[in-house]
Design a protein around this motif. Structure first.
Motif, PDB file in Angstrom:
ATOM      1  N   ASP A  60      -1.239  14.748  24.328  1.00 14.24           N
ATOM      2  CA  ASP A  60      -0.436  13.953  23.404  1.00 14.24           C
ATOM      3  C   ASP A  60       0.369  12.936  24.210  1.00 14.24           C
ATOM      4  N   THR A  61      -0.349  12.210  25.031  1.00 15.88           N
ATOM      5  CA  THR A  61       0.259  11.218  25.910  1.00 15.88           C
ATOM      6  C   THR A  61      -0.495   9.904  25.743  1.00 15.88           C
ATOM      7  N   TRP A  62       0.239   8.838  25.471  1.00 16.00           N
ATOM      8  CA  TRP A  62      -0.388   7.548  25.202  1.00 16.00           C
ATOM      9  C   TRP A  62       0.107   6.520  26.207  1.00 16.00           C
ATOM     10  N   ASN A  63      -0.757   5.634  26.619  1.00 16.28           N
ATOM     11  CA  ASN A  63      -0.394   4.576  27.554  1.00 16.28           C
ATOM     12  C   ASN A  63      -0.970   3.258  27.066  1.00 16.28           C
ATOM     13  N   TRP A  64      -0.203   2.210  27.270  1.00 17.66           N
ATOM     14  CA  TRP A  64      -0.711   0.890  26.906  1.00 17.66           C
ATOM     15  C   TRP A  64      -1.707   0.447  27.971  1.00 17.66           C
ATOM     16  N   GLY A  65      -2.884   0.075  27.514  1.00 18.22           N
ATOM     17  CA  GLY A  65      -3.925  -0.373  28.422  1.00 18.22           C
ATOM     18  C   GLY A  65      -4.938  -1.211  27.676  1.00 18.22           C
ATOM     19  N   ALA A  66      -6.111  -1.347  28.251  1.00 20.89           N
ATOM     20  CA  ALA A  66      -7.142  -2.199  27.665  1.00 20.89           C
ATOM     21  C   ALA A  66      -7.560  -1.713  26.276  1.00 20.89           C
ATOM     22  N   GLU A  67      -7.646  -0.377  26.095  1.00 22.19           N
ATOM     23  CA  GLU A  67      -8.063   0.173  24.804  1.00 22.19           C
ATOM     24  C   GLU A  67      -7.031  -0.135  23.721  1.00 22.19           C
ATOM     25  N   ALA A  68      -5.745   0.044  24.031  1.00 23.69           N
ATOM     26  CA  ALA A  68      -4.694  -0.256  23.062  1.00 23.69           C
ATOM     27  C   ALA A  68      -4.657  -1.750  22.746  1.00 23.69           C
ATOM     28  N   GLU A  69      -4.836  -2.570  23.754  1.00 28.15           N
ATOM     29  CA  GLU A  69      -4.846  -4.024  23.544  1.00 28.15           C
ATOM     30  C   GLU A  69      -6.002  -4.421  22.641  1.00 28.15           C
ATOM     31  N   ARG A  70      -7.172  -3.812  22.881  1.00 26.51           N
ATOM     32  CA  ARG A  70      -8.337  -4.131  22.052  1.00 26.51           C
ATOM     33  C   ARG A  70      -8.103  -3.738  20.598  1.00 26.51           C
ATOM     34  N   GLU A  71      -7.583  -2.507  20.383  1.00 25.32           N
ATOM     35  CA  GLU A  71      -7.335  -2.057  19.020  1.00 25.32           C
ATOM     36  C   GLU A  71      -6.310  -2.948  18.321  1.00 25.32           C
ATOM     37  N   TYR A  72      -5.302  -3.380  19.053  1.00 23.95           N
ATOM     38  CA  TYR A  72      -4.278  -4.247  18.462  1.00 23.95           C
ATOM     39  C   TYR A  72      -4.883  -5.566  17.999  1.00 23.95           C
ATOM     40  N   ILE A  73      -5.663  -6.203  18.879  1.00 22.56           N
ATOM     41  CA  ILE A  73      -6.258  -7.497  18.542  1.00 22.56           C
ATOM     42  C   ILE A  73      -7.243  -7.352  17.380  1.00 22.56           C
ATOM     43  N   GLU A  74      -8.110  -6.335  17.460  1.00 20.61           N
ATOM     44  CA  GLU A  74      -9.109  -6.160  16.402  1.00 20.61           C
ATOM     45  C   GLU A  74      -8.466  -5.760  15.079  1.00 20.61           C
ATOM     46  N   LEU A  75      -7.333  -5.056  15.140  1.00 18.33           N
ATOM     47  CA  LEU A  75      -6.645  -4.691  13.901  1.00 18.33           C
ATOM     48  C   LEU A  75      -6.078  -5.916  13.202  1.00 18.33           C
ATOM     49  N   ILE A  76      -5.331  -6.730  13.922  1.00 18.06           N
ATOM     50  CA  ILE A  76      -4.655  -7.852  13.266  1.00 18.06           C
ATOM     51  C   ILE A  76      -5.627  -8.975  12.915  1.00 18.06           C
ATOM     52  N   THR A  77      -6.830  -8.977  13.545  1.00 16.10           N
ATOM     53  CA  THR A  77      -7.836  -9.981  13.176  1.00 16.10           C
ATOM     54  C   THR A  77      -8.782  -9.471  12.102  1.00 16.10           C
ATOM     55  N   GLY A  78      -8.630  -8.193  11.715  1.00 17.53           N
ATOM     56  CA  GLY A  78      -9.425  -7.649  10.622  1.00 17.53           C
ATOM     57  C   GLY A  78     -10.832  -7.252  10.987  1.00 17.53           C
ATOM     58  N   THR A  79     -11.138  -7.063  12.274  1.00 19.74           N
ATOM     59  CA  THR A  79     -12.504  -6.717  12.691  1.00 19.74           C
ATOM     60  C   THR A  79     -12.659  -5.236  13.047  1.00 19.74           C
ATOM     61  N   LEU A  80     -11.567  -4.470  13.007  1.00 23.51           N
ATOM     62  CA  LEU A  80     -11.624  -3.078  13.450  1.00 23.51           C
ATOM     63  C   LEU A  80     -11.954  -2.119  12.323  1.00 23.51           C
ATOM     64  N   THR A  81     -11.629  -2.484  11.089  1.00 21.84           N
ATOM     65  CA  THR A  81     -11.765  -1.549   9.975  1.00 21.84           C
ATOM     66  C   THR A  81     -12.534  -2.184   8.821  1.00 21.84           C
ATOM     67  N   ILE A  82     -13.073  -1.297   7.970  1.00 18.61           N
ATOM     68  CA  ILE A  82     -13.701  -1.766   6.733  1.00 18.61           C
ATOM     69  C   ILE A  82     -12.621  -2.221   5.765  1.00 18.61           C
ATOM     70  N   GLU A  83     -11.579  -1.419   5.625  1.00 21.00           N
ATOM     71  CA  GLU A  83     -10.436  -1.783   4.784  1.00 21.00           C
ATOM     72  C   GLU A  83      -9.645  -2.879   5.496  1.00 21.00           C
ATOM     73  N   PRO A  84      -9.521  -4.068   4.915  1.00 22.25           N
ATOM     74  CA  PRO A  84      -8.822  -5.145   5.614  1.00 22.25           C
ATOM     75  C   PRO A  84      -7.319  -4.885   5.683  1.00 22.25           C
ATOM     76  N   PRO A  85      -6.680  -5.255   6.792  1.00 22.94           N
ATOM     77  CA  PRO A  85      -5.227  -5.074   6.888  1.00 22.94           C
ATOM     78  C   PRO A  85      -4.511  -6.078   5.990  1.00 22.94           C
ATOM     79  N   SER A  86      -3.451  -5.647   5.350  1.00 26.17           N
ATOM     80  CA  SER A  86      -2.643  -6.570   4.548  1.00 26.17           C
ATOM     81  C   SER A  86      -1.823  -7.455   5.477  1.00 26.17           C
ATOM     82  N   GLN A  87      -1.341  -8.547   4.947  1.00 24.04           N
ATOM     83  CA  GLN A  87      -0.499  -9.422   5.755  1.00 24.04           C
ATOM     84  C   GLN A  87       0.778  -8.691   6.172  1.00 24.04           C
ATOM     85  N   LYS A  88       1.246  -7.782   5.299  1.00 19.95           N
ATOM     86  CA  LYS A  88       2.439  -7.005   5.652  1.00 19.95           C
ATOM     87  C   LYS A  88       2.189  -6.138   6.877  1.00 19.95           C
TER      88      LYS A  88
END
Length: 493
Positions: A60-88
């Motif tokens: 249960d230990t998390w570190n900021w790295g390439a994987e977290a950066e990738r998930e962040y970018i893909e989340l806010i650009t809407g490419t990581l999930t089928i359900e699109p992220p809301s603007q909120k």
């Protein structure tokens, strides 16, 4: 059919769970505690105890790295999930990164956000979700839940209270968890009667109406419901103590009564319950007990094995009552697991022999232990050890190493598991070691067990597996019954 998935829950949610198909989601994800958690194995049979072992289930230990950066970018650009992220949600993630910067907590939130989005997609319009967390990150997770499910669909912040020892000297004792309850829409289901609890007010058994108030502007009198009252949003339910019959040694195991209340409050018999971080399977146990269908997901094979054996103990059959996905089902998939996740491959291989996994660090070449009652030594515990080799470069030295380990560990026999067929030199090295004569009754030889046995992954898929074991093998861990107890303990509030 009930389903158990081994793998990353984000991938499985996207690929295998349909839109609007789940009635209730309960998740008990890592808490961002910064700790490692181990499962403890205490094999025991008829009062005879085997060697205690423990193995890390998850970090249960998390570190900021390439994987977290990738998930962040893909989340806010809407490419990581089928359900699109809301603007909120996009604005919230940007704001939290600006506030928290690139820290472990931000990495944790980047892991949780896309999974919550996919859970929302799979939930029926009438469904509910319960997110179990602790005060370490509950306030951040509530913001995520507000932005994913909508603040208007927030229903409760349930405080699960419990007692325990070891309070800190300079702080109040930390003795509660948080459970965030949200619905997907305003059409959510809630069933009060199955979860009612006894009243505690003085004079509750009085029959006259004078003690009860009237509704304003009417003559309707408040009277107690004969089934009891609806629980408040704080629940005083004991944690599992060390000797509780439910306990199987899993580090974050929750009491079944806690899950039963959640399931009965927000689902009907026959509904589908999803637990995407299913751990040792308490949600599945509670779903079985309350006659619901279920889907469980976990990223560690150890969890899958614990749940499978827990179900099989209660006469539930794989491919009949439930189906397991993502685990090796042939040599090719086992080889792929060995290449991608060697540690998970070792646990999988050991579990096929119903053996106890050992500590990963400092294991001295021992990946599993078979404890058995040794009648040749007046009912003492005997030991067989397992060594798993997932590489392709095999040689007779591996057998000689196992021989030395058997001697140093004072074991009776050893089993070597290989990806490929052993060489003739390896077979010769094993044969010359002879056998361990296991005597079930004093003076009568029951079984001759080769001191060293060599199995391939292909052998592990045979039924039965061609291996010689003592008849009195001790189960690697206790598997509590899923069946309802004759007398359930009542929790008064």
């Amino acid at each position: 059919m009930n389903k158990l998935y081994y793998g990353d829950n984000l991938d499985i949610l996207k690929k295998s769970i349909s839109d609007n198909s789940i009635d209730l989601i309960y998740l008990d994800p890592p808490f961002q505690s910064g700790r490692d958690y181990n499962i403890i194995f205490k094999p025991e049979s008829n009062g005879v105890k085997g060697a205690t072992s423990q193995i890390k289930t998850f970090e249960d230990t998390w570190n900021w790295g390439a994987e977290a950066e990738r998930e962040y970018i893909e989340l806010i650009t809407g490419t990581l999930t089928i359900e699109p992220p809301s603007q909120k949600l996009i604005d919230l993630m940007k704001a939290m990164r600006n506030y928290l910067a690139e820290c472990p907590l931000m990495a944790y939130l980047c892991m949780m956000a896309p999974r919550l989005l996919e859970m929302k997609r799979t939930l029926k319009p009438t469904g509910s979700i319960y997110l179990h967390c602790d005060p370490t990150a509950s306030h951040y997770l509530k913001l995520l839940m507000d932005s994913v499910f909508g603040a208007r669909n927030f229903r409760n912040e349930i405080v699960w209270c419990y007692r325990g020892g070891g309070s800190p000297k300079n702080d109040f004792g930390r003795r509660h968890d948080i459970i965030l309850r949200y619905s997907k829409t305003n059409e959510y289901r809630f069933y009060a009667d199955p979860i009612r609890i006894p009243y505690q007010a003085e004079g509750i058994n009085r029959k006259d109406d004078s003690m009860w108030g009237k509704h304003k502007g009417t003559n309707t009198i408040y009277k107690p419901n004969p089934l009891g009252k609806i629980p408040e949003d704080w629940w005083m339910i004991d944690i599992l103590n060390a000797n509780d019959p439910e306990r199987i040694g899993y580090p974050t195991q929750k009491p079944e009564v806690l899950l039963e209340r959640i399931i009965q409050a927000s689902s009907n018999e026959g509904d589908v319950i999803l637990d995407p971080f299913c751990g040792c399977g308490t949600t599945i146990a509670a779903a079985e007990k309350t006659e619901r269908k279920w889907i469980g997901i976990d990223i560690t094979y150890l969890s899958i094995d614990v749940i499978k054996k827990r179900l099989e103990k209660n006469d539930l059959r794989e491919k009949v009552d439930f189906k397991v996905f993502g685990v090796p089902n042939d040599v090719l998939s086992a080889t792929k697991l060995a290449e991608q996740a060697p540690f998970q491959f070792e646990i999988w291989a050991v579990s096929q022999l119903n053996a106890t996994p050992t500590v990963k660090t400092g294991d001295k070449g021992v990946d599993g232990v078979i404890n058995f009652i040794d009648h040749t030594r007046k009912d003492k515990v005997g030991k067989g050890i397992i060594s798993v080799k997932g590489g392709h470069n095999i040689n007779p030295g591996m057998v000689r190493d196992l021989k030395g380990t058997i001697q140093s560990q004072q074991a009776e026999f050893g089993i070597l598991i290989l990806l490929e067929k052993p060489t003739s030199g390896m077979i010769e090295e094993a044969v010359i070691e002879g056998t361990f004569d296991y005597r079930y009754v004093e003076g009568v030889t029951q079984t001759k067990i080769p001191k060293i046995q060599i199995l391939t992954v292909e052998d592990l898929f045979s039924a039965p597996i061609r291996v010689v074991l003592p008849p009195n093998v001790i189960e690697p861990y206790r598997k509590p019954s899923l069946k309802a107890k004759e007398e359930e303990e009542e929790y008064l509030f």
